[in-house]
Design an enzyme around this catalytic site. Structure first.
Site, PDB file in Angstrom:
ATOM      1  N   ILE A  98      -8.924   1.971   3.125  1.00  0.00           N
ATOM      2  CA  ILE A  98      -9.914   2.454   2.082  1.00  0.00           C
ATOM      3  C   ILE A  98      -9.325   4.102   1.762  1.00  0.00           C
ATOM      4  CG2 ILE A  98     -12.466   2.652   1.562  1.00  0.00           C
ATOM      5  CD1 ILE A  98     -11.573  -0.014   2.766  1.00  0.00           C
ATOM      6  N   CYS A  99      -9.331   4.184   0.333  1.00  0.00           N
ATOM      7  CA  CYS A  99      -9.209   5.525  -0.090  1.00  0.00           C
ATOM      8  C   CYS A  99      -7.970   6.050   0.607  1.00  0.00           C
ATOM      9  CB  CYS A  99     -10.486   6.317   0.377  1.00  0.00           C
ATOM     10  SG  CYS A  99     -10.448   8.186  -0.378  1.00  0.00           S
ATOM     11  N   THR A 100      -7.823   7.224   1.022  1.00  0.00           N
ATOM     12  CA  THR A 100      -6.539   7.911   1.460  1.00  0.00           C
ATOM     13  C   THR A 100      -6.418   7.592   3.031  1.00  0.00           C
ATOM     14  OG1 THR A 100      -7.892   9.694   2.280  1.00  0.00           O
ATOM     15  CG2 THR A 100      -6.640   9.927  -0.076  1.00  0.00           C
TER      16      THR A 100
END
Lengths: 233, 233
Positions: free
Chosen positions: B103-105
């Protein structure tokens, strides 16, 4: 908009639905000048419905005055509807808060605190009928604003409400920046996110599966309404 | 679909973005047969970017084999990109997991573990350029699926990914039921949720404000890439 500090308190209790709290927390903790507190009655960490446990900032007794008080929902709300510690705290803080907020069935806790009478409000779709018991006018929208009362529909609607609230506190530009940072351009893979979109069979299946929980909730709502009408209140 | 138990582990570290973890946790903990664990290197509670602290289920050392390993993002990911404890654990668990998720970075952590080479992937819009450093093909979509690798865009995209994953694990009907229970029919009050929709001025403002953080991230990515190329790996 200003240098004012906003103190925002999210009220937790055992069996809350964690996304009701964590969604708004993610948004509101990014609001310039906002300080978001997590509260529980005794100040101890609180275990959510799903087993995820969150540490809290302070107990009710040690909480500072709140500019925004947020009641979250979840199966555990049934128990606290008749908890004087919870309803008294919500009522007391709401008395001086600028905004009173609920996510999901947190609306019932506001109701039990006597804060819904005469207000338009929303809640999780399974709990909409209980709003009338507390003297509210149920509105089938995702976020309902009536004067200083902001209520959201079920669980994930708290993110939408929090962005609305962020704009009120810090201006639309700030809210848009938060939306961009959390990349909130949702693309649900399915279209079953509310009663209108979901198949009738699915809605009925969910209703039937929650019958027993709903019975308990009805009993608790009835008790909470009676407590509100008692002379001591 | 079956009686199989799915063990899903979400890897946390100090300074993670809590909604990266709590969004998917809310969805996946509702999947029939799923058991969602929260993990940290030492098994201690972990404080997120926003100060919200989550208790974890187990340390890396005591974690059972995972069917799904999920790396979340946040400013704190920079530090763990060069943490052998984190990259080794991710690499080891991914080796036997059915799905590897970010998820995300969190995608950068997968990259530092050597898991992105040759894969299509996405991440937070501010971090897209770093995917190439890890040999991935950046794809500007909210959820990207490439074989057993599922990656989501920034923060809130984890909810969308989790519903996709729920459908893979338990079937679409189960995923739709979860979506209805969390009332996920989002209505963002603004249209600034991604780089395409947001005003160019806002995007530029956010980029400039994060310049220093991006420099640190670039250094850490470079170190992580060098570590991957070292003979001992």
């Amino acid at each position: 908009m200003s240098e004012r500090v906003w103190t925002i308190g999210i009220v937790l209790y055992p069996g809350f639905t964690q996304l009701d709290a964590t969604g708004p927390h993610e948004v509101l903790s990014r609001v310039p000048g906002a300080r978001v507190l997590l509260l529980s009655a005794d100040g101890n960490a609180v275990c959510s419905e799903s087993g995820l446990t969150i540490e809290v900032t302070t107990s009710f007794a040690d909480a500072p005055p709140l500019d925004v008080v947020i009641a979250v929902g979840g199966p555990g709300v049934n128990a606290v509807l008749t908890s004087d510690a919870h309803t008294s705290f919500i009522r007391r803080t709401a008395n001086t808060a600028e905004y009173v907020v609920s996510i999901c069935t947190g609306a019932l806790l506001l109701g039990a605190a006597g804060l819904l009478t005469g207000y338009q409000a929303t809640t999780h779709w399974l709990a909409m009928d209980f709003l009338r018991d507390f003297g509210a006018v149920p509105i089938n929208e995702r976020v309902v604003i009536d004067r200083s009362l902001l209520t959201a529909a079920g669980v994930s609607a708290g993110i939408d409400l929090a962005l609305v609230l962020a704009a009120r506190i810090a201006g639309e530009a700030a809210a848009r920046e938060i939306q961009l940072m959390i990349e909130y351009a949702p693309q649900p893979p399915f279209d079953s996110g509310n009663v209108e979109q979901a198949d009738a069979d699915l809605v009925e299946k969910v209703r039937v599966a929650r019958n027993r929980m709903q019975d308990v909730r009805k009993q608790q709502v009835t008790r909470a309404v009676m407590a509100l009408r008692a002379p001591s209140k």
